[in-house]
Design an enzyme around this catalytic site. Structure first.
Site, PDB file in Angstrom:
ATOM      1  N   GLU A 235      17.718  18.395  11.065  1.00 46.51           N
ATOM      2  CA  GLU A 235      18.450  17.826  12.194  1.00 46.51           C
ATOM      3  C   GLU A 235      19.437  18.846  12.772  1.00 46.51           C
ATOM      4  OE1 GLU A 235      20.301  14.348  10.441  1.00 46.51           O
ATOM      5  OE2 GLU A 235      18.579  14.208   9.071  1.00 46.51           O
TER       6      GLU A 235
ATOM      7  N   HIS B 142      18.265  13.929  15.433  1.00 40.59           N
ATOM      8  CA  HIS B 142      17.988  13.645  14.012  1.00 40.59           C
ATOM      9  C   HIS B 142      16.467  13.593  13.781  1.00 40.59           C
ATOM     10  CE1 HIS B 142      17.807  11.228  10.344  1.00 40.59           C
ATOM     11  NE2 HIS B 142      19.083  11.082  10.267  1.00 40.59           N
TER      12      HIS B 142
HETATM   13  O1  TA6 Z   1      20.822  12.539   8.361  1.00 42.36           O
HETATM   14  C1  TA6 Z   1      20.666  12.050   7.054  1.00 42.36           C
HETATM   15  C2  TA6 Z   1      21.228  10.637   7.016  1.00 42.36           C
HETATM   16  O2  TA6 Z   1      22.592  10.631   7.355  1.00 42.36           O
HETATM   17  C3  TA6 Z   1      20.957  10.054   5.632  1.00 42.36           C
HETATM   18  O3  TA6 Z   1      22.151   9.938   4.895  1.00 42.36           O
HETATM   19  C4  TA6 Z   1      20.306   8.698   5.943  1.00 42.36           C
HETATM   20  O4  TA6 Z   1      21.294   7.710   6.114  1.00 42.36           O
HETATM   21  C5  TA6 Z   1      19.585   9.039   7.244  1.00 42.36           C
HETATM   22  O5  TA6 Z   1      20.545   9.799   7.967  1.00 42.36           O
HETATM   23  C6  TA6 Z   1      19.007   7.865   7.986  1.00 42.36           C
HETATM   24  O6  TA6 Z   1      20.008   7.140   8.585  1.00 42.36           O
HETATM   25  P1  TA6 Z   1      19.582   5.806   9.420  1.00 42.36           P
HETATM   26  O7  TA6 Z   1      20.872   5.276   9.937  1.00 42.36           O
HETATM   27  O8  TA6 Z   1      18.649   6.244  10.496  1.00 42.36           O
HETATM   28  O9  TA6 Z   1      18.870   4.924   8.418  1.00 42.36           O
END
Ligand code: TA6
Length: 301
Positions: free
Chosen positions: A273, A169
């Site tokens: 990601e 991510h």
């Molecule tokens: O990958 C995008 C996402 O799923 C967003 O919806 C947001 O929640 C981001 O990940 C960050 O997630 P986190 O759990 O690291 O705050």
């Protein structure tokens, strides 16, 4: 702990392990090609800057404070064994538990071109087994050089098949979210997560003027971040991944999150990601392995 790691896996002048203020162990890598830092908790690569780039390529929030059991804002969080919310258990952590539990170093070395290689393995525990009872090994190999390569391998050592969702991510450093475009996903279907979950199709490149949270499906495409402010392109290639997520929280969500770095840290990052999620979750048959690989390269233009 850091001392033992330095004895076993340290590489003089290239790789050293230190304990940070919160007691977490961080691997500091600095070689002729690039530098990086990686927190052993979560096998979380936090920073990466090739020597050819004046500005880091991987973004880390100025506000992030690594702490035991807490996810770090920025870098390349390891999402595993699910992506997003757990399918049935709302109390389980979003994006899985892998990024907030200990990983241990199992190998280090120097590549022929001088890049530094480090491999870590997730340490299973009673806590993780409550959320994931399958017998398996999860390894992350990081190769730090002029490019950044990460290989996440899931080995099913048990006797029954299982299904995982996963992601690297990664938060990329950019000049300003209003001055970048992401290409490579033209024509791909995606789940638009802003304001519900709607299936749409991408037309052309992606530019940003508000919260953007899209899960592109059935795509193995290489993406490119075109950064007109930093005059560079970041090439994001992958294998073993059929979903790509593109995300910026924009101002309202960033302020709610509170750890994106003031005054407007969210403007200096975009997530592209490499994922397996929704239709693209992966069945790992008993006795087999699955590997998700990414390779990042920054090019000044
Ligand atoms: O990958 C995008 C996402 O799923 C967003 O919806 C947001 O929640 C981001 O990940 C960050 O997630 P986190 O759990 O690291 O705050």
């Amino acid at each position: 702990m850091a001392e033992t790691l330095n004895t076993q896996f340290g590489i003089k002048g290239q790789l050293v392990f230190n304990a940070d203020a919160s007691g977490l162990i961080v691997a500091e890598i600095d070689n002729v090609l690039g530098s990086a830092s990686l927190c052993l908790q979560g096998a979380h690569l936090m920073t990466w800057q090739p020597k050819s780039q004046a500005v880091p390529v991987v973004w880390l929030s100025r506000d992030t404070k690594p702490a035991v059991g807490k996810s770090i804002r920025g870098g390349a969080p390891v999402c595993w064994p699910w992506f997003g919310a757990h399918a049935t258990e709302s109390a389980f952590p979003g994006h899985g538990f892998a990024r907030t539990v200990p990983w241990r170093v199992i190998e280090s070395g120097t590549e022929p071109d001088g890049a530094t290689r480090l491999t870590l393995r997730l340490v299973a525990s009673d806590k993780t087994r409550i959320q994931w009872s399958h017998e398996c090994n999860v390894d992350l190999t990081v190769i730090v050089g002029e490019t950044l390569r990460m290989e996440m391998t899931t080995e099913n050592t048990g006797s029954t098949d299982f299904v995982i969702g996963e992601a690297l991510h990664t938060y990329f450093q950019i000049g300003d979210i209003g001055q970048v475009r992401v290409t490579g996903l033209d024509g791909c279907e995606y789940w638009d997560k802003v304001g519900g979950s709607n299936l749409r199709r991408q037309e052309g490149g992606i530019s940003f003027s508000g919260e953007t949270d899209r899960v592109y499906i059935n795509t193995g495409a290489t993406c490119v971040i075109h950064d007109d402010e930093l005059n560079r392109r970041i090439h994001i290639s992958k294998s073993g991944s059929l979903s790509t997520v593109v995300w910026t929280p924009w101002v309202e969500k960033a302020n709610k999150m509170g750890d994106m770095g003031q005054p407007e840290g969210w403007r200096e990052m975009v997530c592209v990601e490499s994922v397996n999620a929704i239709e693209n979750v992966v069945k790992v048959a008993a006795g087999t392995t699955h590997t998700l690989i990414v390779e990042y390269r920054a090019e000044s233009v």
